[in-house]
Write an enzyme that holds these catalytic residues in place. Structure first.
Site, PDB file in Angstrom:
ATOM      1  CD  GLU A 155      -2.869  -1.175   0.079  1.00 50.91           C
ATOM      2  OE1 GLU A 155      -3.097  -0.116  -0.530  1.00 50.91           O
ATOM      3  OE2 GLU A 155      -3.369  -2.263  -0.268  1.00 50.91           O
TER       4      GLU A 155
ATOM      5  CG  ASP B  21       2.155  -7.199  -5.635  1.00 44.20           C
ATOM      6  OD1 ASP B  21       1.666  -6.700  -4.598  1.00 44.20           O
ATOM      7  OD2 ASP B  21       1.532  -7.968  -6.388  1.00 44.20           O
TER       8      ASP B  21
END
Length: 413
Positions: free
Chosen positions: A275, A356
């Site tokens: 995030e 990611d």
């Protein structure tokens, strides 16, 4: 039946047909074996259960879409929007109040159409698969709060847009665009402070291993936080989640209590690193900019058809108003809206891979994020083998198997 009527009908039924076809492909794709990345985490029984969960939700989605498209076709042929407009005119005087009343009636009708499916999904499907913790009282309270927020927030926005188009026929779209953009910024700022706490309790994360690990990672990556909170997501569902709210100095981390209770500290930090990656890589700013640009394009296209009488005639609407035009425009806008939605989803999936990679490289532990993704997918009975066409049309996140495979290729120094 005019050419425009046929064209709108083609758009409406065509979009539904595309959705139905892609949904069917997605169901057929469930026949695949357990993906290799999940063989250690899912047995045959659990995998079959996740497939059944997808099938049942897809069935509800099919019937919901069918009811919606049927309702729109009825509006097209039987002048239902004209009736709604007459009700609004009888209730209030003045273009803005009448417009708000019309939009309110349409919104209420839409909510009533979707309500049975929401009830069934929550209290039958989610209950059957062990996810639901929402009580009938909480379900009703959420809907009432949603309606009140729509009135408090949505009504001023809609009133402003109607007024600008009414007062500035030529440049109204541009002024309305600026107004809507400023409005969205304001909502983003106040949402974590005033709006979200109406639905959930945000409790500051206590001092301990988890808080220390999060703060250390945020410090290492130069990410400023205004707070770390636990959100009581378990009062509605057993599913886990985590997200950021706000922007600027108001950035907050919100961890579902279900997430904290089901994952290790390292896995949670991996999720939050992902995030934070969105913020550090400017994904949020880019997506917000894309949203603003899309809003501007939408308002411009709206300005081109607001005074186009054949559009109103196609729906048997006798009196042309801005509010009615705003609703009818959505059906004419369907193809472009679909293209823009697909583009936004494609960009979002790209950003997910990048976030990611950021998490893997900054934590130096891609395996922790992989384990977290596997847990999230298994616990929520996610579809592990979605059809590529369904992903292309709907997914804002890449399939979890693709994300895990991508993480396995990242080299950590």
């Amino acid at each position: 039946m005019t050419f425009l009527t046929v064209l709108i009908l083609f758009f409406i039924v065509g979009a539904w047909g595309l959705e139905t076809w892609v949904g069917k492909l997605n169901i057929q794709s469930l026949g695949q074996p357990i993906p290799a990345a999940f063989k250690h985490a899912v047995d045959a029984q659990k995998y079959a259960r996740s497939q059944e969960y997808t099938r049942k939700n897809s069935t509800v989605s099919f019937f919901s879409n069918f009811v919606n498209v049927t309702a729109i076709v009825m509006c097209l042929f039987f002048g239902i929007f004209n009736t709604f407009n007459e009700w609004a005119s009888a209730l209030f005087s003045g273009a803005i109040l009448q417009g708000l009343a019309f939009l309110g009636i349409v919104s209420l009708a839409s909510m009533l159409l979707s309500l049975p499916f929401s009830i069934y999904t929550t209290f039958v499907i989610e209950e059957e698969f062990g996810f639901n913790r929402t009580t009938p009282a909480l379900f009703i309270a959420d809907r009432v709060k949603g309606i009140l927020l729509s009135i408090i927030i949505g009504a001023p926005l809609a009133a402003g847009v109607i007024w600008f188009f009414q007062i500035f026929p030529n440049m109204g779209w541009l002024i309305a665009w600026g107004f809507a953009t400023a409005f969205l910024f304001a909502v983003q700022y106040v949402a974590p402070i005033w709006i979200m706490p109406l639905f959930n309790t945000f409790t500051p994360l206590e001092d301990g291993e988890l808080r220390q690990a999060i703060e250390e990672f945020a410090l290492k990556t130069g990410f400023n936080l205004s707070g770390i909170y636990i959100i009581d997501g378990s009062k509605r569902s057993n599913k886990a989640n985590a997200f950021f709210t706000g922007f600027g100095k108001q950035k907050r981390i919100a961890l579902f209590d279900t997430l904290v209770n089901s994952m290790t500290t390292e896995e949670i930090v991996g999720v939050l690193a992902h995030e934070i990656g969105h913020c550090k890589l400017n994904h949020i700013k880019r997506m917000f900019a894309t949203s603003i640009a899309t809003t501007g394009l939408t308002f411009f296209c709206l300005s081109l058809v607001l005074g186009y009488q054949p559009l109103y005639a196609a729906f048997h609407v006798e009196h042309m108003t801005i509010a009615v035009g705003m609703v009818l425009f959505n059906f004419l806008y369907t193809p472009l809206s679909l293209v823009l939605t697909i583009f936004a989803a494609h960009q979002s999936r790209k950003y997910e891979f990048e976030a990611d990679a950021f998490a893997a490289k900054t934590t130096k532990a891609p395996c922790e994020l992989s384990r977290a993704l596997i847990k999230l997918s298994v616990n929520s009975l996610s579809n592990l083998t979605p059809h590529p066409a369904y992903v292309f049309l709907h997914y804002s996140h890449p399939p979890v198997v693709d994300r895990i495979e991508a993480l396995e290729t990242i080299t950590v120094e």
